[in-house]
Design an enzyme around this catalytic site. Structure first.
Site, PDB file in Angstrom:
ATOM      1  CG  ASP A 120      -2.501  -0.782   1.351  1.00  8.94           C
ATOM      2  OD1 ASP A 120      -2.314  -1.718   0.004  1.00  8.94           O
ATOM      3  OD2 ASP A 120      -2.271  -1.353   2.328  1.00  8.94           O
ATOM      4  CE  LYS A 124      -7.157  -0.523  -2.733  1.00  6.82           C
ATOM      5  NZ  LYS A 124      -7.314  -1.604  -2.109  1.00  6.82           N
ATOM      6  CG  MET A 156     -10.425   5.348   6.239  1.00  2.73           C
ATOM      7  SD  MET A 156     -10.912   3.890   5.072  1.00  2.73           S
ATOM      8  CE  MET A 156     -11.353   2.670   5.547  1.00  2.73           C
TER       9      MET A 156
HETATM   10  N1  SAH Z   1      -5.387  -1.987   7.597  1.00  5.33           N
HETATM   11  C1  SAH Z   1      -5.244  -0.371   8.590  1.00  5.33           C
HETATM   12  C2  SAH Z   1      -6.532   0.123   8.049  1.00  5.33           C
HETATM   13  C3  SAH Z   1      -6.560   0.589   6.658  1.00  5.33           C
HETATM   14  S1  SAH Z   1      -7.664   1.903   6.444  1.00  5.33           S
HETATM   15  C4  SAH Z   1      -4.892  -1.000  10.060  1.00  5.33           C
HETATM   16  O1  SAH Z   1      -5.612  -2.133  10.411  1.00  5.33           O
HETATM   17  O2  SAH Z   1      -4.716  -0.345  10.686  1.00  5.33           O
HETATM   18  C5  SAH Z   1      -6.956   3.795   6.439  1.00  5.33           C
HETATM   19  C6  SAH Z   1      -7.218   4.482   7.949  1.00  5.33           C
HETATM   20  O3  SAH Z   1      -5.886   3.966   9.249  1.00  5.33           O
HETATM   21  C7  SAH Z   1      -6.725   5.766   7.627  1.00  5.33           C
HETATM   22  O4  SAH Z   1      -7.246   6.578   7.095  1.00  5.33           O
HETATM   23  C8  SAH Z   1      -6.143   5.979   8.760  1.00  5.33           C
HETATM   24  O5  SAH Z   1      -7.877   6.568   9.723  1.00  5.33           O
HETATM   25  C9  SAH Z   1      -5.634   4.913  10.244  1.00  5.33           C
HETATM   26  N2  SAH Z   1      -4.298   5.289   9.845  1.00  5.33           N
HETATM   27  C10 SAH Z   1      -3.440   4.484   9.785  1.00  5.33           C
HETATM   28  N3  SAH Z   1      -2.621   4.384  10.115  1.00  5.33           N
HETATM   29  C11 SAH Z   1      -2.673   5.108  10.894  1.00  5.33           C
HETATM   30  C12 SAH Z   1      -1.527   5.793  11.921  1.00  5.33           C
HETATM   31  N4  SAH Z   1       0.147   6.102  11.366  1.00  5.33           N
HETATM   32  N5  SAH Z   1      -1.624   7.020  11.882  1.00  5.33           N
HETATM   33  C13 SAH Z   1      -3.219   7.194  12.186  1.00  5.33           C
HETATM   34  N6  SAH Z   1      -4.180   7.229  11.854  1.00  5.33           N
HETATM   35  C14 SAH Z   1      -3.884   5.515  11.017  1.00  5.33           C
END
Ligand code: SAH
Length: 479
Positions: free
Chosen positions: A249, A271, A384
């Site tokens: 990703d 994406k 998100m």
């Molecule tokens: N599979 C991922 C989530 C993907 S959706 C997981 O388990 O974390 C993507 C969302 O994850 C972002 O929009 C945000 O809300 C959150 N996210 C991912 N990495 C982040 C980070 N380092 N700090 C804050 N939010 C994060």
């Protein structure tokens, strides 16, 4: 070379440990693991050695050291507290031409015990010739983390079938290809997936085939955590080390990709809104193409692959096409952000559950059960959501969540640029706009967010401490 490396077969051979303390006990246990007949000599025994004696696993000489103890011993370890005595044991060994190790004293020792990584029958031994034991220990930790624990069972299996493998593939090249397949293919994948019987059946079936099996590809769906390489799991690291192809990703940090095998093909299939966009079908096609070509593919996703990561869809697709796969979980953003923002998600006095929610698009906002989400004493972790804070706040307030419910909005959680914005629900959209919070950010809403101002420890803390802040005031008073 200062030392001659060797692996000694001590099974059923006498070995001596002089000393009765815990160091001596550790040395005796190690010798016992190698199958030696261990004699321990010391005026008194500590609790560990007493237990070994009671279990009948060691022979005990209960008196002061005597030179004759060395006679008939294949090797001796001196683990007494007295340097003089240790020196005497070493000198006796020298006179009798017997190998003696004095613990932590390379100058007195005629053999040294290396730092060991044990995946029996595989043993990796590290020595700095006694010059840098700390370095040796660190190296051991590094290698320990790189070698899959399933390697031991795999080698044991290979050991049992060695003669049959040799008979089946007399040609050296074919045999080598067979072993490559054994290490990289379904047998080792099945062992990692805790299916030892099926692994053995695979091996037997492959031996019945005329041709050596062709390398078969596989996909590991790997969670990379929130971005800090320190938050990768050991299994994720191993998968990155073994990958031929990595489909990752956009959010995956360069520091994590740095850890991958140097010659692995790395493809960004992000994406992210705006920028490049790889449709899900194209990702599926790439997974299939590389796996069918016999490659080990890592599908690397931020956080955990099963939390808003479309991991389920990718697995269903792989299954449909008969591609072997495994899933390696990662630390999801909610857990990483809570930890780095000082929010105990289910503090027992303030929350009985935590919900992982996405506010990705209007569609997901409309289908959420707002009555449920607005209930008190539960924590919401909203993924998100930065673009939808206005609607989110409006819906929660409209369904009765109090406007003074605390929140922590964590941007770039666990990364060097982390910012944690705290406040109350009523002010959420205004504060987020004011501080220009951007994706990736995670919203934690609920009573437990009130801990953030006091327990926060990582990165910058923004926003007013809410005047009502009961929890943080109580913590501050207690401090
Ligand atoms: N599979 C991922 C989530 C993907 S959706 C997981 O388990 O974390 C993507 C969302 O994850 C972002 O929009 C945000 O809300 C959150 N996210 C991912 N990495 C982040 C980070 N380092 N700090 C804050 N939010 C994060």
């Amino acid at each position: 070379m200062q030392l001659y490396p060797l692996f000694a077969d001590l099974s059923n051979r006498p070995a001596l440990v002089v000393g009765g303390g815990d160091v001596a006990a550790r040395k005796a246990s190690m010798l016992l693991r190698a199958g030696a007949r261990v004699t321990v000599g010391a005026p008194v025994l500590g609790p560990e050695l007493r237990e070994l004696l009671q279990q009948g696993r060691i022979t005990y000489r209960a008196c002061a050291y005597q030179s004759e103890w060395l006679d008939g011993m294949w090797l001796t370890i001196a683990a007494t507290r007295s340097r003089r005595l240790n020196a005497r044991i070493a000198a006796d060994g020298h006179a009798r031409q017997r190998l003696v190790n004095v613990v932590d004293d390379p100058a007195l020792s005629s053999f040294q015990v290396p730092a060991v990584i044990d995946r029996s029958p595989l043993l990796v031994a590290i020595s700095s010739s006694g010059t840098a034991p700390v370095l040796a220990r660190r190296l051991r930790e590094r290698i320990e983390s790189l070698l899959d624990p399933a390697l031991g069972p795999l080698l044991q299996l290979a050991q049992r079938y060695r003669a049959r493998i040799r008979a089946r593939h007399a040609d050296l090249g074919a045999r080598r290809r067979f072993y490559d397949w054994l290490h990289d293919g379904p047998v080792s994948a099945l062992l990692r997936a805790a299916h030892p019987m099926r692994a053995e059946q695979q091996l037997v079936a492959a031996l019945a085939d005329r041709e050596p099996p062709r390398g078969s590809g596989s996909v590991a769906l790997v969670g990379a955590g929130p971005g800090d390489p320190g938050l990768l799991t050991l299994r994720a690291l191993r998968a990155l080390n073994e990958a031929d192809v990595i489909l990752h990703d956009e959010l995956i940090s360069p520091q994590i990709l740095e850890l991958a095998r140097r010659d692995a093909l790395q493809l960004a299939v992000g994406k992210r809104g705006g920028g490049t966009h790889t449709p899900q079908e194209a990702i599926h096609a790439l997974l299939l193409e590389h796996a069918q070509a016999g490659r080990r593919v890592v599908r690397l996703k931020g956080g955990d692959p099963f939390v808003f990561g479309r991991g389920g869809e990718e697995l269903a697709f792989l299954r449909e096409h008969g591609i072997a796969y495994e899933v390696i979980p990662g630390i999801t953003a909610a857990l990483a952000c809570a930890a780095h923002g000082g929010v105990p998600l289910t503090h027992r006095d303030h929350a009985h559950s935590v919900r992982l929610v996405t506010a990705h698009c209007q569609h997901s906002l409309d289908t959420l059960d707002w009555v449920e989400l607005a209930r008190e004493r539960q924590t919401l972790a909203v993924y998100m959501g930065v673009g939808k804070l206005e609607e989110l706040t409006g819906k929660l307030l409209a369904h009765g969540r109090p406007s003074d419910t605390p929140f922590a909005l964590i941007e770039n959680g666990s990364l060097p640029g982390q910012r944690t914005l705290v406040g109350t629900l009523g002010d959420l959209p205004k504060l987020a706009r004011h501080h220009a919070v951007c994706a990736p950010a995670l919203l934690i809403l609920g009573e437990v967010a009130d801990f953030a101002p006091a327990l926060h420890w990582y990165g910058e803390l923004l926003g007013p401490t809410p005047p009502h802040s009961g929890i943080s005031n109580a913590l501050a008073d207690a401090a």
